[in-house]
Motif scaffolding. Structure first.
Motif, PDB file in Angstrom:
ATOM      1  N   GLN A  34       0.822  -1.212   0.000  1.00  0.00           N
ATOM      2  CA  GLN A  34       0.000   0.000   0.000  1.00  0.00           C
ATOM      3  C   GLN A  34       0.858   1.266   0.000  1.00  0.00           C
ATOM      4  O   GLN A  34       0.533   2.243  -0.677  1.00  0.00           O
ATOM      5  CB  GLN A  34      -0.959  -0.001   1.189  1.00  0.00           C
ATOM      6  CG  GLN A  34      -2.091  -0.984   1.011  1.00  0.00           C
ATOM      7  CD  GLN A  34      -3.211  -0.759   1.999  1.00  0.00           C
ATOM      8  OE1 GLN A  34      -3.440   0.358   2.463  1.00  0.00           O
ATOM      9  NE2 GLN A  34      -3.924  -1.820   2.317  1.00  0.00           N
TER      10      GLN A  34
ATOM     11  N   ALA B 240     -13.849  -5.892  -0.982  1.00  0.00           N
ATOM     12  CA  ALA B 240     -15.159  -6.508  -1.204  1.00  0.00           C
ATOM     13  C   ALA B 240     -15.393  -7.599  -0.169  1.00  0.00           C
ATOM     14  O   ALA B 240     -14.466  -8.331   0.207  1.00  0.00           O
ATOM     15  CB  ALA B 240     -15.225  -7.099  -2.604  1.00  0.00           C
ATOM     16  N   THR B 241     -16.622  -7.683   0.284  1.00  0.00           N
ATOM     17  CA  THR B 241     -16.953  -8.756   1.220  1.00  0.00           C
ATOM     18  C   THR B 241     -17.090 -10.055   0.448  1.00  0.00           C
ATOM     19  O   THR B 241     -17.572 -10.076  -0.682  1.00  0.00           O
ATOM     20  CB  THR B 241     -18.267  -8.455   1.968  1.00  0.00           C
ATOM     21  OG1 THR B 241     -19.293  -8.231   1.006  1.00  0.00           O
ATOM     22  CG2 THR B 241     -18.126  -7.228   2.845  1.00  0.00           C
TER      23      THR B 241
ATOM     24  N   GLY C 112      -9.195  -7.761  -8.832  1.00  0.00           N
ATOM     25  CA  GLY C 112      -8.590  -6.446  -8.755  1.00  0.00           C
ATOM     26  C   GLY C 112      -7.283  -6.395  -9.528  1.00  0.00           C
ATOM     27  O   GLY C 112      -6.867  -7.369 -10.146  1.00  0.00           O
TER      28      GLY C 112
ATOM     29  N   GLN D  83      -6.111   1.658 -12.092  1.00  0.00           N
ATOM     30  CA  GLN D  83      -6.729   0.499 -11.443  1.00  0.00           C
ATOM     31  C   GLN D  83      -6.325   0.419  -9.973  1.00  0.00           C
ATOM     32  O   GLN D  83      -7.167   0.158  -9.102  1.00  0.00           O
ATOM     33  CB  GLN D  83      -6.332  -0.786 -12.158  1.00  0.00           C
ATOM     34  CG  GLN D  83      -6.884  -0.925 -13.552  1.00  0.00           C
ATOM     35  CD  GLN D  83      -6.296  -2.133 -14.252  1.00  0.00           C
ATOM     36  OE1 GLN D  83      -5.764  -3.045 -13.634  1.00  0.00           O
ATOM     37  NE2 GLN D  83      -6.388  -2.143 -15.579  1.00  0.00           N
TER      38      GLN D  83
ATOM     39  N   GLU E 217      -5.339   2.866  -8.048  1.00  0.00           N
ATOM     40  CA  GLU E 217      -5.954   3.979  -7.317  1.00  0.00           C
ATOM     41  C   GLU E 217      -7.403   3.666  -6.978  1.00  0.00           C
ATOM     42  O   GLU E 217      -7.860   3.914  -5.857  1.00  0.00           O
ATOM     43  CB  GLU E 217      -5.866   5.263  -8.137  1.00  0.00           C
ATOM     44  CG  GLU E 217      -6.411   6.485  -7.421  1.00  0.00           C
ATOM     45  CD  GLU E 217      -6.200   7.760  -8.209  1.00  0.00           C
ATOM     46  OE1 GLU E 217      -6.012   8.810  -7.561  1.00  0.00           O
ATOM     47  OE2 GLU E 217      -6.230   7.718  -9.461  1.00  0.00           O
ATOM     48  N   MET E 218      -8.112   3.104  -7.934  1.00  0.00           N
ATOM     49  CA  MET E 218      -9.507   2.757  -7.696  1.00  0.00           C
ATOM     50  C   MET E 218      -9.628   1.698  -6.595  1.00  0.00           C
ATOM     51  O   MET E 218     -10.443   1.816  -5.698  1.00  0.00           O
ATOM     52  CB  MET E 218     -10.163   2.261  -8.986  1.00  0.00           C
ATOM     53  CG  MET E 218     -11.675   2.173  -8.892  1.00  0.00           C
ATOM     54  SD  MET E 218     -12.468   1.634 -10.428  1.00  0.00           S
ATOM     55  CE  MET E 218     -11.776   2.760 -11.608  1.00  0.00           C
ATOM     56  N   SER E 219      -8.797   0.670  -6.660  1.00  0.00           N
ATOM     57  CA  SER E 219      -8.908  -0.394  -5.665  1.00  0.00           C
ATOM     58  C   SER E 219      -8.430   0.072  -4.291  1.00  0.00           C
ATOM     59  O   SER E 219      -8.971  -0.341  -3.272  1.00  0.00           O
ATOM     60  CB  SER E 219      -8.120  -1.637  -6.096  1.00  0.00           C
ATOM     61  OG  SER E 219      -6.743  -1.441  -5.958  1.00  0.00           O
ATOM     62  N   GLN E 220      -7.435   0.944  -4.250  1.00  0.00           N
ATOM     63  CA  GLN E 220      -6.906   1.426  -2.976  1.00  0.00           C
ATOM     64  C   GLN E 220      -7.849   2.434  -2.320  1.00  0.00           C
ATOM     65  O   GLN E 220      -7.773   2.658  -1.125  1.00  0.00           O
ATOM     66  CB  GLN E 220      -5.531   2.063  -3.202  1.00  0.00           C
ATOM     67  CG  GLN E 220      -4.789   2.381  -1.945  1.00  0.00           C
ATOM     68  CD  GLN E 220      -3.473   1.665  -1.827  1.00  0.00           C
ATOM     69  OE1 GLN E 220      -3.320   0.546  -2.276  1.00  0.00           O
ATOM     70  NE2 GLN E 220      -2.523   2.299  -1.212  1.00  0.00           N
ATOM     71  N   SER E 221      -8.743   3.014  -3.103  1.00  0.00           N
ATOM     72  CA  SER E 221      -9.663   4.035  -2.585  1.00  0.00           C
ATOM     73  C   SER E 221     -11.002   3.461  -2.147  1.00  0.00           C
ATOM     74  O   SER E 221     -11.906   4.220  -1.804  1.00  0.00           O
ATOM     75  CB  SER E 221      -9.912   5.096  -3.661  1.00  0.00           C
ATOM     76  OG  SER E 221      -8.704   5.698  -4.029  1.00  0.00           O
ATOM     77  N   ARG E 222     -11.133   2.150  -2.191  1.00  0.00           N
ATOM     78  CA  ARG E 222     -12.394   1.510  -1.814  1.00  0.00           C
ATOM     79  C   ARG E 222     -12.132   0.413  -0.788  1.00  0.00           C
ATOM     80  O   ARG E 222     -11.080  -0.221  -0.816  1.00  0.00           O
ATOM     81  CB  ARG E 222     -13.050   0.896  -3.037  1.00  0.00           C
ATOM     82  CG  ARG E 222     -13.566   1.934  -4.008  1.00  0.00           C
ATOM     83  CD  ARG E 222     -14.303   1.271  -5.174  1.00  0.00           C
ATOM     84  NE  ARG E 222     -15.025   2.211  -5.984  1.00  0.00           N
ATOM     85  CZ  ARG E 222     -14.485   3.074  -6.821  1.00  0.00           C
ATOM     86  NH1 ARG E 222     -13.192   3.127  -6.952  1.00  0.00           N
ATOM     87  NH2 ARG E 222     -15.235   3.889  -7.535  1.00  0.00           N
ATOM     88  N   PRO E 223     -13.109   0.174   0.086  1.00  0.00           N
ATOM     89  CA  PRO E 223     -12.916  -0.928   1.033  1.00  0.00           C
ATOM     90  C   PRO E 223     -12.906  -2.264   0.294  1.00  0.00           C
ATOM     91  O   PRO E 223     -13.475  -2.372  -0.799  1.00  0.00           O
ATOM     92  CB  PRO E 223     -14.124  -0.827   1.968  1.00  0.00           C
ATOM     93  CG  PRO E 223     -15.116   0.003   1.252  1.00  0.00           C
ATOM     94  CD  PRO E 223     -14.374   0.855   0.267  1.00  0.00           C
TER      95      PRO E 223
END
Length: 170
Positions: free
Chosen positions: A49, A123-124, A141, A113, A115-121
């Motif tokens: 991260q 997935a459950t 991801g 990609q 940035e998008m994944s690092q900016s979201r919690p």
């Protein structure tokens, strides 16, 4: 002035490379004791991260560097669209970056990609049992492996170095 920005971009990329080096599982913690599995996993995730954040920061600084190369002394574009509106859509740097942005597998696309994944919690995930096993393709991801991040880092460094070399010739 632009070379100061190149130095800053290079510094962030160097720090990201250093963090990626921490992903080596043979690294020991302070005091010479071997890290537990949980500590190694935590260190690995922190290094991933942290590296991603430094790569993303480097990309933003790269945009500022380009603005400085075009003699914009105070503007700090935070996106490719902002840079394009500042220096023009037809400039060679914007054209090249737009190409990277649209090409799957490019360093710019990979950073989008990440940035998008690092900016979201995260997935459950559903629990798996004998009653609910169904073969489903799951979006895993972007590739966050050290090798993939290193490849992106190297491509960014090459791009930044090429820009600096090209503009310092003038």
């Amino acid at each position: 002035m632009a070379s100061q920005w190149h130095s800053l971009v290079s510094q962030k990329l160097f720090m990201a490379r250093t963090l990626l080096g921490l992903l080596d599982p043979s690294i020991n913690s302070a005091g010479g004791r071997t890290n537990t599995e949980a500590e190694q996993a935590l260190s690995r995730e922190a290094a991933i991260q942290g590296s991603i954040e430094l790569l993303l920061r480097s990309r933003t600084l790269l945009l500022v560097m380009i603005a400085r190369l075009y003699q914009y002394r105070t503007e700090e574009p935070a996106s490719l669209n902002e840079l394009a509106s500042l220096i023009g859509e037809a400039t060679s740097e914007v054209v090249r970056l737009r190409e990277f942005e649209s090409r799957a597998g490019s360093w710019w696309n990979h950073l989008d990609q990440l940035e998008m994944s690092q900016s979201r919690p995260p997935a459950t995930r559903k629990t798996v049992s004998d009653e609910n096993i169904i073969a489903v393709s799951v979006d895993t991801g972007p590739d966050r492996s050290a090798a993939s991040l290193q490849k992106t880092l190297s491509a960014m460094k090459t791009f930044a170095d090429d820009l600096e070399e090209q503009h310092s010739e003038w």
